[in-house]
Design a protein around this motif. Sequence first.
Motif, PDB file in Angstrom:
ATOM      1  N   ASN A   1      -5.813  -4.589   2.689  1.00  0.00           N
ATOM      2  CA  ASN A   1      -4.364  -4.643   2.498  1.00  0.00           C
ATOM      3  C   ASN A   1      -3.918  -6.001   1.967  1.00  0.00           C
ATOM      4  OD1 ASN A   1      -4.027  -1.982   3.269  1.00  0.00           O
ATOM      5  ND2 ASN A   1      -3.597  -2.492   5.399  1.00  0.00           N
TER       6      ASN A   1
ATOM      7  N   GLU B   1      -1.961  -6.591  -1.584  1.00  0.00           N
ATOM      8  CA  GLU B   1      -0.750  -7.411  -1.719  1.00  0.00           C
ATOM      9  C   GLU B   1      -0.933  -8.438  -2.831  1.00  0.00           C
ATOM     10  OE1 GLU B   1       2.992  -8.715  -1.359  1.00  0.00           O
ATOM     11  OE2 GLU B   1       2.145  -6.970  -0.338  1.00  0.00           O
TER      12      GLU B   1
ATOM     13  N   ARG C   1      -0.610  -6.679  -6.135  1.00  0.00           N
ATOM     14  CA  ARG C   1       0.798  -6.379  -6.430  1.00  0.00           C
ATOM     15  C   ARG C   1       1.540  -7.611  -6.952  1.00  0.00           C
ATOM     16  NH1 ARG C   1       0.916  -2.858  -1.632  1.00  0.00           N
ATOM     17  NH2 ARG C   1       1.387  -4.690  -0.435  1.00  0.00           N
TER      18      ARG C   1
ATOM     19  N   GLU D   1       1.956   1.139  -7.510  1.00  0.00           N
ATOM     20  CA  GLU D   1       2.442   0.322  -6.398  1.00  0.00           C
ATOM     21  C   GLU D   1       1.735   0.759  -5.116  1.00  0.00           C
ATOM     22  OE1 GLU D   1       4.491  -2.320  -6.463  1.00  0.00           O
ATOM     23  OE2 GLU D   1       4.534  -2.128  -8.643  1.00  0.00           O
ATOM     24  N   TRP D   2       0.577   0.162  -4.871  1.00  0.00           N
ATOM     25  CA  TRP D   2      -0.211   0.520  -3.695  1.00  0.00           C
ATOM     26  C   TRP D   2       0.547   0.131  -2.436  1.00  0.00           C
ATOM     27  CZ3 TRP D   2      -3.889   3.339  -5.537  1.00  0.00           C
ATOM     28  CH2 TRP D   2      -4.473   3.033  -6.760  1.00  0.00           C
ATOM     29  N   GLN D   3       0.564   1.030  -1.447  1.00  0.00           N
ATOM     30  CA  GLN D   3       1.236   0.742  -0.185  1.00  0.00           C
ATOM     31  C   GLN D   3       0.266   0.160   0.836  1.00  0.00           C
ATOM     32  OE1 GLN D   3       3.004   4.466   0.868  1.00  0.00           O
ATOM     33  NE2 GLN D   3       4.247   4.509  -0.978  1.00  0.00           N
ATOM     34  N   ASP D   4      -0.906   0.765   0.929  1.00  0.00           N
ATOM     35  CA  ASP D   4      -1.910   0.303   1.886  1.00  0.00           C
ATOM     36  C   ASP D   4      -3.257   0.934   1.540  1.00  0.00           C
ATOM     37  OD1 ASP D   4      -1.653   2.948   2.734  1.00  0.00           O
ATOM     38  OD2 ASP D   4      -0.562   2.442   4.552  1.00  0.00           O
TER      39      ASP D   4
ATOM     40  N   HIS E   1      -3.225   4.785   1.153  1.00  0.00           N
ATOM     41  CA  HIS E   1      -2.613   5.193  -0.111  1.00  0.00           C
ATOM     42  C   HIS E   1      -3.597   5.004  -1.261  1.00  0.00           C
ATOM     43  CE1 HIS E   1       0.428   4.469  -3.479  1.00  0.00           C
ATOM     44  NE2 HIS E   1       0.495   5.750  -3.190  1.00  0.00           N
TER      45      HIS E   1
END
Length: 131
Positions: A10, A14, A17, A72-75, A78
């Motif tokens: 994660n 981030e 992103r 847009e990766w969330q976690d 996802h």
Amino acid sequence: MSFTNSKEFNLLLEGFRQGDEQAASKLFALAYQDLHNLARQYMRRERPGHTMQATALVHEAYLRLFNEEKIEWQDRQHFFVIAARQMRRILVDYARRTLPGGKETARNSRSKIWQPCRNWQTECWSDWMTR
């Protein structure tokens, strides 16, 4: 069995992103074993004699995940859901390109079905050009 550390994964998501270009390769390296296990599961469900290998499926999925549109990766979850979806799409695309006899196909836009072409260079090209 999951080999991917969720917290580290994660954090890399981030970073990706936020524009860290190295994060994509680090993410892939971290997730590779899990992706390969997933690909092997999908390949076990394919017909006998399938020519695509699990490793090729993972690499093609990587290209689609990181070279196409910006996702847009969330976690971690996802990421793997999208990766699994991409692998299924790759296998479907592959199946559409070939018939059981290994013959290439051409789209017949009038009937909306796939038909084999005996001589792709001449017949299929001329069919396509006349539509």
